[in-house]
Motif scaffolding. Structure first.
Motif, PDB file in Angstrom:
ATOM      1  N   PRO A 185      -2.160  20.551 -23.575  1.00 13.65           N
ATOM      2  CA  PRO A 185      -1.753  21.988 -24.152  1.00 13.65           C
ATOM      3  C   PRO A 185      -3.236  21.999 -24.843  1.00 13.65           C
ATOM      4  O   PRO A 185      -3.353  21.411 -26.087  1.00 13.65           O
ATOM      5  N   ILE A 186      -4.202  23.410 -25.055  1.00 13.27           N
ATOM      6  CA  ILE A 186      -4.529  23.300 -26.090  1.00 13.27           C
ATOM      7  C   ILE A 186      -4.184  25.150 -26.860  1.00 13.27           C
ATOM      8  O   ILE A 186      -3.109  26.346 -26.707  1.00 13.27           O
ATOM      9  N   LEU A 234     -13.892  22.254 -17.695  1.00 13.22           N
ATOM     10  CA  LEU A 234     -13.481  23.101 -18.956  1.00 13.22           C
ATOM     11  C   LEU A 234     -12.382  22.633 -19.776  1.00 13.22           C
ATOM     12  O   LEU A 234     -12.593  22.144 -20.822  1.00 13.22           O
ATOM     13  N   PHE A 235     -11.065  22.454 -19.264  1.00  6.02           N
ATOM     14  CA  PHE A 235     -10.043  22.991 -20.035  1.00  6.02           C
ATOM     15  C   PHE A 235      -9.974  21.044 -19.990  1.00  6.02           C
ATOM     16  O   PHE A 235      -7.759  20.980 -19.828  1.00  6.02           O
ATOM     17  N   TYR A 236     -10.644  20.477 -19.576  1.00  5.94           N
ATOM     18  CA  TYR A 236     -10.095  18.228 -19.642  1.00  5.94           C
ATOM     19  C   TYR A 236     -10.754  18.532 -20.824  1.00  5.94           C
ATOM     20  O   TYR A 236     -10.495  17.173 -21.281  1.00  5.94           O
ATOM     21  N   LEU A 237     -11.744  19.448 -21.961  1.00 13.27           N
ATOM     22  CA  LEU A 237     -11.759  19.284 -23.262  1.00 13.27           C
ATOM     23  C   LEU A 237     -10.832  18.109 -24.224  1.00 13.27           C
ATOM     24  O   LEU A 237     -11.208  16.968 -24.899  1.00 13.27           O
ATOM     25  N   PRO A 238      -9.167  18.622 -23.931  1.00 16.47           N
ATOM     26  CA  PRO A 238      -8.463  18.475 -24.908  1.00 16.47           C
ATOM     27  C   PRO A 238      -8.000  17.044 -24.856  1.00 16.47           C
ATOM     28  O   PRO A 238      -7.532  15.929 -25.173  1.00 16.47           O
ATOM     29  N   ALA A 239      -8.361  16.557 -23.595  1.00 13.55           N
ATOM     30  CA  ALA A 239      -8.121  14.536 -22.899  1.00 13.55           C
ATOM     31  C   ALA A 239      -9.005  14.235 -23.452  1.00 13.55           C
ATOM     32  O   ALA A 239      -9.105  12.516 -24.246  1.00 13.55           O
ATOM     33  N   ILE A 240     -10.271  14.627 -23.501  1.00 14.68           N
ATOM     34  CA  ILE A 240     -11.481  14.027 -24.392  1.00 14.68           C
ATOM     35  C   ILE A 240     -11.605  13.993 -26.011  1.00 14.68           C
ATOM     36  O   ILE A 240     -11.625  12.489 -26.868  1.00 14.68           O
ATOM     37  N   ILE A 241     -10.533  15.893 -26.258  1.00 16.72           N
ATOM     38  CA  ILE A 241      -9.919  15.010 -27.976  1.00 16.72           C
ATOM     39  C   ILE A 241      -8.692  13.894 -27.944  1.00 16.72           C
ATOM     40  O   ILE A 241      -9.259  13.001 -28.819  1.00 16.72           O
ATOM     41  N   TRP A 242      -8.343  13.732 -26.525  1.00 13.00           N
ATOM     42  CA  TRP A 242      -7.261  12.624 -27.197  1.00 13.00           C
ATOM     43  C   TRP A 242      -7.517  11.066 -27.015  1.00 13.00           C
ATOM     44  O   TRP A 242      -7.429  10.082 -27.658  1.00 13.00           O
ATOM     45  N   LEU A 243      -8.541  10.721 -26.245  1.00 10.81           N
ATOM     46  CA  LEU A 243      -9.663   9.902 -25.799  1.00 10.81           C
ATOM     47  C   LEU A 243     -10.110   9.035 -27.422  1.00 10.81           C
ATOM     48  O   LEU A 243     -10.075   8.395 -28.199  1.00 10.81           O
ATOM     49  N   LEU A 284       1.239  20.288 -32.012  1.00 10.84           N
ATOM     50  CA  LEU A 284       0.568  19.278 -31.239  1.00 10.84           C
ATOM     51  C   LEU A 284      -1.479  19.325 -31.940  1.00 10.84           C
ATOM     52  O   LEU A 284      -1.702  20.179 -31.621  1.00 10.84           O
ATOM     53  N   PRO A 285      -1.262  18.129 -32.032  1.00 13.83           N
ATOM     54  CA  PRO A 285      -2.497  18.242 -32.829  1.00 13.83           C
ATOM     55  C   PRO A 285      -3.899  18.159 -32.011  1.00 13.83           C
ATOM     56  O   PRO A 285      -5.026  19.273 -32.329  1.00 13.83           O
ATOM     57  N   VAL A 286      -3.663  17.889 -30.253  1.00  9.72           N
ATOM     58  CA  VAL A 286      -4.804  18.023 -29.859  1.00  9.72           C
ATOM     59  C   VAL A 286      -4.916  19.290 -29.285  1.00  9.72           C
ATOM     60  O   VAL A 286      -5.761  19.514 -28.449  1.00  9.72           O
ATOM     61  N   SER A 287      -3.956  20.624 -29.329  1.00  9.87           N
ATOM     62  CA  SER A 287      -4.432  21.337 -29.636  1.00  9.87           C
ATOM     63  C   SER A 287      -5.242  22.038 -30.072  1.00  9.87           C
ATOM     64  O   SER A 287      -5.674  23.140 -29.666  1.00  9.87           O
ATOM     65  N   TYR A 288      -6.007  21.874 -31.186  1.00 16.13           N
ATOM     66  CA  TYR A 288      -6.466  22.072 -32.402  1.00 16.13           C
ATOM     67  C   TYR A 288      -7.647  20.538 -32.725  1.00 16.13           C
ATOM     68  O   TYR A 288      -7.503  20.359 -33.115  1.00 16.13           O
ATOM     69  N   LYS A 581      -2.517  16.273 -15.457  1.00 20.30           N
ATOM     70  CA  LYS A 581      -3.161  18.199 -15.148  1.00 20.30           C
ATOM     71  C   LYS A 581      -3.098  19.213 -16.109  1.00 20.30           C
ATOM     72  O   LYS A 581      -2.557  19.199 -16.497  1.00 20.30           O
ATOM     73  N   THR A 582      -4.127  19.497 -15.631  1.00 18.85           N
ATOM     74  CA  THR A 582      -4.581  20.871 -17.169  1.00 18.85           C
ATOM     75  C   THR A 582      -3.400  21.748 -16.840  1.00 18.85           C
ATOM     76  O   THR A 582      -3.929  22.168 -15.371  1.00 18.85           O
ATOM     77  N   GLU A 583      -2.716  22.553 -17.629  1.00 17.52           N
ATOM     78  CA  GLU A 583      -2.134  23.369 -17.686  1.00 17.52           C
ATOM     79  C   GLU A 583      -2.619  25.342 -17.607  1.00 17.52           C
ATOM     80  O   GLU A 583      -2.205  25.862 -17.035  1.00 17.52           O
ATOM     81  N   MET A 584      -3.990  24.530 -18.109  1.00 22.41           N
ATOM     82  CA  MET A 584      -4.827  26.372 -18.243  1.00 22.41           C
ATOM     83  C   MET A 584      -5.515  27.244 -17.276  1.00 22.41           C
ATOM     84  O   MET A 584      -4.764  28.517 -17.699  1.00 22.41           O
ATOM     85  N   ASP A 585      -5.643  26.518 -15.900  1.00 23.93           N
ATOM     86  CA  ASP A 585      -5.796  27.014 -15.150  1.00 23.93           C
ATOM     87  C   ASP A 585      -5.331  27.851 -14.238  1.00 23.93           C
ATOM     88  O   ASP A 585      -5.013  29.140 -14.625  1.00 23.93           O
ATOM     89  N   GLU A 586      -3.275  27.347 -14.409  1.00 17.56           N
ATOM     90  CA  GLU A 586      -2.778  28.040 -13.751  1.00 17.56           C
ATOM     91  C   GLU A 586      -2.302  29.168 -14.985  1.00 17.56           C
ATOM     92  O   GLU A 586      -1.435  30.077 -14.285  1.00 17.56           O
ATOM     93  N   ILE A 587      -1.810  29.332 -15.970  1.00 23.07           N
ATOM     94  CA  ILE A 587      -1.637  29.628 -16.915  1.00 23.07           C
ATOM     95  C   ILE A 587      -2.985  31.577 -16.883  1.00 23.07           C
ATOM     96  O   ILE A 587      -2.290  32.733 -17.055  1.00 23.07           O
ATOM     97  N   LEU A 588      -3.745  30.578 -16.734  1.00 17.03           N
ATOM     98  CA  LEU A 588      -4.988  32.230 -16.843  1.00 17.03           C
ATOM     99  C   LEU A 588      -4.737  32.870 -15.089  1.00 17.03           C
ATOM    100  O   LEU A 588      -4.975  33.666 -15.091  1.00 17.03           O
ATOM    101  N   THR A 589      -4.747  31.838 -14.191  1.00 17.73           N
ATOM    102  CA  THR A 589      -4.376  32.215 -13.344  1.00 17.73           C
ATOM    103  C   THR A 589      -3.895  33.686 -12.699  1.00 17.73           C
ATOM    104  O   THR A 589      -3.958  34.298 -12.901  1.00 17.73           O
ATOM    105  N   LYS A 590      -2.626  32.932 -13.156  1.00 18.47           N
ATOM    106  CA  LYS A 590      -1.312  33.881 -12.934  1.00 18.47           C
ATOM    107  C   LYS A 590      -1.246  35.091 -14.524  1.00 18.47           C
ATOM    108  O   LYS A 590      -1.218  36.138 -14.087  1.00 18.47           O
TER     109      LYS A 590
END
Length: 711
Positions: A185-186, A234-243, A284-288, A581-590
């Protein structure tokens, strides 16, 4: 009794110095604020500033003054037969305890209430509150069980490199489990300050020259490289933050373990930091991205490198400091200042001479110049402009002298614990450095370097010799400055903590105490790690129970509701499937499917102007270039920002633009993905129309966006 006396004396001195510092800081700051009341700068587009030009300079100058005073005091004391036993010292123990109690009372009275105690924003309070007790009990029981099991496993493993590697991987997996956020999440607002510049750089604009940056430098360039050349989503940046969170917390564990030689202390330290720096936050801290390892990891990496390289002026370390200081600009400045303060203190105690210190500083500056030059050369080779280095400090100016988003620091705050830890670390370092200081032989007649690690008082603790390198002009001569190396790591960590804590001073919101907590907790546990080997097993167990209660149980109880809700949200997201799977693409498209169609229908050009609260995400969806030199537009805070943002736009004055429908009063104000409380869309449109001498009128609208055409 001697040990108890030493602890009592150390505590009295530390508390006395800290209390005096707090009294001076708060009263001088109040007096200066009274003499020179803050005023809002007319450059600002919104009244969100609380400027106090004295807060940070006073913090720095007062503390450096205290550093020198402590050094002078220790110098005088150690030159006046410090081992002499004073008559009546035992009889004075009760008097010491009395003073200690008074100083403790004075200090605790200045802390105030626990930060955000029992708050539950942004969650709703549940009718059935027993679930909070159940979650908290399970959480604490899980941590205690993991610490116990990992401690047992550590004691039974053979100390081979292979098995130790597997053990460290197990630690990393535990950290990964606690910090993983399913579907990544972001926070739309906070991530827009990363996504926006990444998109602009990928589309050919130059960082700082064409596009202002609020966070980062090399961090943004690295992400733009991954996005453009390696097609990273782009929306996998939170995954990098997690690592990066995994790396940051693992380094914390590793450093405490190596310094203390205690697996129990290292594990409690690890979960203390996870508990305070991660689970004590509101969401959730990864969101920031700006509050976590993107900002603090460079400091941890530098401490780790110092531990491995063993010399404060090692050339690899100097290069790393220069490189990492450009990762995140404000944190990078803190890193450089922390390193320079460490060099300064080494000069004070005689660990390095002035000539060597100047050489080290010049090499650091040279490394910075070389790295910046290489970055500019690479920019030219890839078709970008030279970076305007002066613009790097524009954002710093907005958040310091202009006071954007600054909050006044209260007189009662848990931030004073940071200063207590700092002065305790500093006093311990001075005591250790003088205790271990003696003349040593650096090299033999052949010029071979004989420096290195030596045992200290027969224990496993080790000392470092800071000596000229072999073959230098001073090689083969005697030098002074032997220092206990573990306390060197402590000093460096404390200095980095001191400067990075300016982040809280700038915006003294209680949640920022948790944001900056990783380095203070690390420094405290390094201090404990330097002394824990003097305790017998029973005293160690008592100490472990105490710090587990203080840094894990107590914070959990104070943040029970928020922490419980965060854990419930984490578990709920895990059960929804497709966790990677990142959720942001679905949120934006919808959300923006109609707006995307409208933009593609009317704006055929490759470069478009989208004046919208969610401009970052609409530009991402349309894959078009931005005519405005601002992304996100919510980062436009001053008149200068606005002028720079519309400069290129006003040269083209396009026939059609996409505009937030609320600007034309075609829809109600709504909360976008950006979720910003301020959006300068009307100001941008008015400035553009004035510059182009035209008027835009809407021709077709959705419930979130209009296409406007020249009138």
């Amino acid at each position: 009794m001697n040990t108890f006396n030493r602890i009592t004396d150390f505590s009295i001195v530390t508390l006395f110095i800290t209390n005096v510092w707090i009294i001076l800081f708060t009263n001088i700051l109040t007096f200066l604020s009274y003499l020179y009341p803050p005023t809002t700068n007319s450059q600002l587009l919104r009244p969100i500033s609380f400027p106090n030009p004295f807060k940070i300079p006073l913090y720095l100058l007062l503390t450096i003054t205290f550093v020198i005073i402590i050094w002078v005091f220790n110098t005088v004391k150690n030159h006046s037969n410090p081992n002499q036993v004073k008559p009546g010292e035992t009889r004075n123990l009760l008097l010491k305890l009395f003073f200690l109690i008074i100083l403790l009372y004075l200090f605790f009275s200045k802390l105030g209430s626990y930060p955000m105690a029992r708050e539950y924003y942004p969650y709703a309070l549940r009718p059935d509150k027993t679930i909070y007790n159940l979650v908290v009990f399970s959480y604490l029981l899980s941590i205690a069980f993991i610490i116990f099991e990992l401690s047992i496993i550590y004691r039974f493993i053979k100390r081979s490199l292979l098995i130790s590697t597997f053990y460290f991987l197990l630690i990393a997996l535990v950290i990964a489990f606690f910090t993983f956020e399913a579907r990544f999440p972001i926070s739309g607002h906070d991530y827009s300050f990363f996504f926006g510049p990444i998109l602009e750089i990928a589309n050919g604009k130059t960082i700082y020259t064409d596009i202002p940056i609020q966070h980062g430098f090399l961090s943004i360039l690295s992400m733009a490289f991954l996005y453009k050349l390696l097609s990273l989503k782009l929306f996998y940046l939170p995954a990098i933050i997690w690592l990066l969170y995994i790396i940051q917390y693992f380094l914390t564990f590793y450093l405490i373990l190596r310094i203390s030689k205690s697996i129990g202390l290292a594990l409690i330290g690890l979960f203390s930091i996870i508990n305070l720096n991660y689970f004590s936050l509101s969401e959730l801290p990864v969101s920031y991205p700006q509050i976590g390892p993107m900002r603090w990891l460079p400091s941890l990496l530098t401490i780790f490198l110092l531990y491995k390289l063993k010399k404060i002026d090692n050339k690899i370390l100097l290069t790393a400091v220069a490189f990492l200081s450009l990762w995140f600009i404000d944190a990078g400045i803190s890193l450089v200042l922390g390193y320079l303060l460490t060099i300064f203190i080494f000069c004070l105690v005689g660990n390095i001479d002035i000539k060597r210190a100047i050489k080290t500083i010049l090499l650091l500056c040279l490394n910075l110049i070389i790295i910046i030059t290489v970055i500019n050369i690479l920019h030219l080779l890839f078709g970008y402009k030279l970076i305007k280095l002066g613009n790097i400090f524009h954002t710093l100016q907005k958040y310091t002298s202009l006071g954007i988003a600054q909050l006044p620091i209260p007189n009662q705050t848990y931030f004073w614990l940071v200063m207590l830890i700092y002065f305790a670390s500093l006093i311990y370092f001075f005591k250790t450095s003088y205790k271990n200081k003696k003349t040593i032989q650096v090299g033999d007649a052949s010029g071979r370097d004989q420096s290195g690690w030596q045992s200290w008082k027969g224990s496993h603790q080790r000392a470092e010799f800071f000596q000229p390198s072999a073959g230098s002009s001073t090689g083969g001569k005697e030098t002074t400055g032997r220092i206990h190396f573990d306390s060197t790591i402590l000093l460096f960590s404390a200095n980095l903590m001191f400067f990075t804590s300016i982040y809280y001073l700038g915006r003294a919101h209680p949640h920022n105490l948790f944001n900056i907590s990783s380095l203070p907790i690390l420094t405290l546990f390094l201090l404990l790690g330097n002394t824990i080997n003097y305790l017998n097993p029973l005293k160690k167990i008592i100490l472990f129970i105490f710090i587990f209660s203080l840094f894990i149980i107590y914070p959990v109880l104070m943040r029970k509701i928020s922490l419980s809700e965060m854990i419930i949200v984490k578990l709920k997201r895990l059960t929804q499937g497709q966790i990677f799977k990142t959720e942001m693409d679905e949120i934006l498209t919808k959300r923006y499917s109609k707006e995307l169609s409208l933009i593609n229908k009317y704006l055929k050009e490759s470069g478009v102007a989208i004046i919208h609260n969610d401009d970052t995400y609409l530009l991402y969806l349309t894959k078009k270039k931005n005519l405005l030199d601002a992304n996100p537009q919510v980062g436009i805070d001053t008149k200068d920002d606005l002028a720079q943002a519309i400069d290129n736009f006003a040269k083209e004055c396009p026939e059609k633009v996409a505009v937030d429908c609320s600007v034309f009063a075609k829809c109600q104000q709504y909360v976008g993905i950006n979720q910003s409380g301020f959006y300068p869309g009307s100001l941008i449109l008015l400035a553009v129309e004035k510059q182009c001498r035209i008027k835009y009128q809407p021709v077709e609208c959705t419930k979130q966006l209009c296409i406007a055409q020249k009138k």
